[in-house]
Design a protein around this motif. Structure first.
Motif, PDB file in Angstrom:
ATOM      1  N   SER A  47     -21.417  16.589  49.246  1.00 25.63           N
ATOM      2  CA  SER A  47     -20.721  17.818  48.866  1.00 25.63           C
ATOM      3  C   SER A  47     -21.613  19.060  48.950  1.00 25.63           C
ATOM      4  O   SER A  47     -21.148  20.172  48.706  1.00 25.63           O
ATOM      5  CB  SER A  47     -20.152  17.689  47.456  1.00 25.63           C
ATOM      6  OG  SER A  47     -21.201  17.588  46.515  1.00 25.63           O
ATOM      7  N   ARG A  48     -22.856  18.895  49.311  1.00 29.34           N
ATOM      8  CA  ARG A  48     -23.771  20.042  49.413  1.00 29.34           C
ATOM      9  C   ARG A  48     -23.330  20.989  50.534  1.00 29.34           C
ATOM     10  O   ARG A  48     -22.905  20.547  51.600  1.00 29.34           O
ATOM     11  CB  ARG A  48     -25.193  19.577  49.692  1.00 29.34           C
ATOM     12  CG  ARG A  48     -25.830  18.919  48.508  1.00 29.34           C
ATOM     13  CD  ARG A  48     -27.279  18.645  48.749  1.00 29.34           C
ATOM     14  NE  ARG A  48     -27.848  18.012  47.562  1.00 29.34           N
ATOM     15  CZ  ARG A  48     -28.998  17.399  47.547  1.00 29.34           C
ATOM     16  NH1 ARG A  48     -29.731  17.328  48.627  1.00 29.34           N
ATOM     17  NH2 ARG A  48     -29.439  16.844  46.437  1.00 29.34           N
ATOM     18  N   PRO A  49     -23.476  22.281  50.303  1.00 32.04           N
ATOM     19  CA  PRO A  49     -23.083  23.247  51.337  1.00 32.04           C
ATOM     20  C   PRO A  49     -24.107  23.316  52.467  1.00 32.04           C
ATOM     21  O   PRO A  49     -25.305  23.117  52.257  1.00 32.04           O
ATOM     22  CB  PRO A  49     -23.034  24.568  50.571  1.00 32.04           C
ATOM     23  CG  PRO A  49     -23.937  24.371  49.403  1.00 32.04           C
ATOM     24  CD  PRO A  49     -23.905  22.909  49.066  1.00 32.04           C
ATOM     25  N   CYS A  50     -23.605  23.588  53.643  1.00 29.86           N
ATOM     26  CA  CYS A  50     -24.441  23.793  54.829  1.00 29.86           C
ATOM     27  C   CYS A  50     -24.055  25.138  55.420  1.00 29.86           C
ATOM     28  O   CYS A  50     -22.884  25.358  55.737  1.00 29.86           O
ATOM     29  CB  CYS A  50     -24.212  22.708  55.876  1.00 29.86           C
ATOM     30  SG  CYS A  50     -24.693  21.070  55.357  1.00 29.86           S
ATOM     31  N   ASP A  51     -25.014  26.019  55.570  1.00 32.48           N
ATOM     32  CA  ASP A  51     -24.757  27.343  56.139  1.00 32.48           C
ATOM     33  C   ASP A  51     -24.916  27.247  57.647  1.00 32.48           C
ATOM     34  O   ASP A  51     -26.008  27.033  58.157  1.00 32.48           O
ATOM     35  CB  ASP A  51     -25.724  28.357  55.548  1.00 32.48           C
ATOM     36  CG  ASP A  51     -25.432  29.770  55.983  1.00 32.48           C
ATOM     37  OD1 ASP A  51     -24.644  29.974  56.926  1.00 32.48           O
ATOM     38  OD2 ASP A  51     -25.995  30.687  55.363  1.00 32.48           O
ATOM     39  N   MET A  52     -23.798  27.408  58.357  1.00 25.65           N
ATOM     40  CA  MET A  52     -23.810  27.299  59.821  1.00 25.65           C
ATOM     41  C   MET A  52     -24.039  28.653  60.489  1.00 25.65           C
ATOM     42  O   MET A  52     -23.974  28.758  61.701  1.00 25.65           O
ATOM     43  CB  MET A  52     -22.481  26.707  60.301  1.00 25.65           C
ATOM     44  CG  MET A  52     -22.158  25.352  59.713  1.00 25.65           C
ATOM     45  SD  MET A  52     -23.277  24.076  60.278  1.00 25.65           S
ATOM     46  CE  MET A  52     -22.738  23.933  61.960  1.00 25.65           C
ATOM     47  N   GLY A  53     -24.292  29.676  59.698  1.00 26.74           N
ATOM     48  CA  GLY A  53     -24.481  31.017  60.246  1.00 26.74           C
ATOM     49  C   GLY A  53     -23.140  31.677  60.529  1.00 26.74           C
ATOM     50  O   GLY A  53     -22.091  31.050  60.441  1.00 26.74           O
ATOM     51  N   GLN A  54     -23.187  32.926  60.867  1.00 24.78           N
ATOM     52  CA  GLN A  54     -21.982  33.700  61.184  1.00 24.78           C
ATOM     53  C   GLN A  54     -20.903  33.523  60.127  1.00 24.78           C
ATOM     54  O   GLN A  54     -19.730  33.336  60.446  1.00 24.78           O
ATOM     55  CB  GLN A  54     -21.455  33.347  62.572  1.00 24.78           C
ATOM     56  CG  GLN A  54     -22.457  33.610  63.673  1.00 24.78           C
ATOM     57  CD  GLN A  54     -21.955  33.220  65.041  1.00 24.78           C
ATOM     58  OE1 GLN A  54     -20.846  32.751  65.208  1.00 24.78           O
ATOM     59  NE2 GLN A  54     -22.790  33.420  66.043  1.00 24.78           N
ATOM     60  N   GLN A  55     -21.306  33.523  58.870  1.00 24.90           N
ATOM     61  CA  GLN A  55     -20.388  33.428  57.735  1.00 24.90           C
ATOM     62  C   GLN A  55     -19.654  32.087  57.653  1.00 24.90           C
ATOM     63  O   GLN A  55     -18.674  31.953  56.935  1.00 24.90           O
ATOM     64  CB  GLN A  55     -19.361  34.564  57.778  1.00 24.90           C
ATOM     65  CG  GLN A  55     -19.947  35.953  57.843  1.00 24.90           C
ATOM     66  CD  GLN A  55     -20.735  36.301  56.591  1.00 24.90           C
ATOM     67  OE1 GLN A  55     -20.361  35.941  55.499  1.00 24.90           O
ATOM     68  NE2 GLN A  55     -21.838  37.009  56.766  1.00 24.90           N
ATOM     69  N   GLN A  56     -20.078  31.087  58.406  1.00 24.70           N
ATOM     70  CA  GLN A  56     -19.422  29.781  58.371  1.00 24.70           C
ATOM     71  C   GLN A  56     -20.200  28.859  57.439  1.00 24.70           C
ATOM     72  O   GLN A  56     -21.327  28.476  57.728  1.00 24.70           O
ATOM     73  CB  GLN A  56     -19.334  29.172  59.768  1.00 24.70           C
ATOM     74  CG  GLN A  56     -18.591  27.849  59.783  1.00 24.70           C
ATOM     75  CD  GLN A  56     -18.547  27.217  61.167  1.00 24.70           C
ATOM     76  OE1 GLN A  56     -19.195  27.665  62.088  1.00 24.70           O
ATOM     77  NE2 GLN A  56     -17.797  26.155  61.290  1.00 24.70           N
ATOM     78  N   LYS A  57     -19.573  28.501  56.330  1.00 26.52           N
ATOM     79  CA  LYS A  57     -20.194  27.579  55.379  1.00 26.52           C
ATOM     80  C   LYS A  57     -19.312  26.346  55.261  1.00 26.52           C
ATOM     81  O   LYS A  57     -18.104  26.441  55.082  1.00 26.52           O
ATOM     82  CB  LYS A  57     -20.367  28.261  54.030  1.00 26.52           C
ATOM     83  CG  LYS A  57     -21.388  29.375  54.095  1.00 26.52           C
ATOM     84  CD  LYS A  57     -21.686  29.927  52.735  1.00 26.52           C
ATOM     85  CE  LYS A  57     -22.896  30.780  52.784  1.00 26.52           C
ATOM     86  NZ  LYS A  57     -22.844  32.112  52.929  1.00 26.52           N
ATOM     87  N   VAL A  58     -19.923  25.197  55.377  1.00 29.30           N
ATOM     88  CA  VAL A  58     -19.216  23.916  55.315  1.00 29.30           C
ATOM     89  C   VAL A  58     -20.013  22.973  54.422  1.00 29.30           C
ATOM     90  O   VAL A  58     -21.137  23.273  54.033  1.00 29.30           O
ATOM     91  CB  VAL A  58     -19.038  23.311  56.729  1.00 29.30           C
ATOM     92  CG1 VAL A  58     -18.215  24.215  57.628  1.00 29.30           C
ATOM     93  CG2 VAL A  58     -20.387  23.022  57.370  1.00 29.30           C
ATOM     94  N   THR A  59     -19.445  21.830  54.115  1.00 26.07           N
ATOM     95  CA  THR A  59     -20.195  20.819  53.370  1.00 26.07           C
ATOM     96  C   THR A  59     -20.889  19.878  54.345  1.00 26.07           C
ATOM     97  O   THR A  59     -20.523  19.789  55.529  1.00 26.07           O
ATOM     98  CB  THR A  59     -19.270  19.984  52.469  1.00 26.07           C
ATOM     99  OG1 THR A  59     -18.347  19.277  53.295  1.00 26.07           O
ATOM    100  CG2 THR A  59     -18.539  20.853  51.456  1.00 26.07           C
TER     101      THR A  59
END
Length: 79
Positions: A47-59
């Motif tokens: 469930s930890r967030p992953c910042d994919m850049g360009q305002q895209q945040k996913v788990t």
């Protein structure tokens, strides 16, 4: 930050020059290792967030599922 240049990295690593058996062995070995890691992840870790850049945040769970979907796409494409 620059974007990922897939074509450049593939050319640099020389995959087109390798025998298909060597590529398949590498792919299989890497994915078996990834599977071991994935099998040992907790729900909390997933469930930890992953910042994919360009305002895209996913788990992390989403990122793993995206990777698996991508793999399935390639496998089906070459069957």
């Amino acid at each position: 930050m620059s974007t990922y240049d897939q074509v450049h990295w593939v050319e640099l690593q020389g995959y087109q020059k390798l025998p298909i058996e060597e590529i398949l062995l590498l792919w299989t070995s890497l994915n078996k290792k990834i599977l071991v890691v994935l099998e040992n992840l907790s729900e909390q870790t997933l469930s930890r967030p992953c910042d994919m850049g360009q305002q895209q945040k996913v788990t992390l769970k989403w990122l793993i599922q995206d990777y698996l979907d991508h793999l399935e796409h390639h496998v089906k494409k070459h069957l």
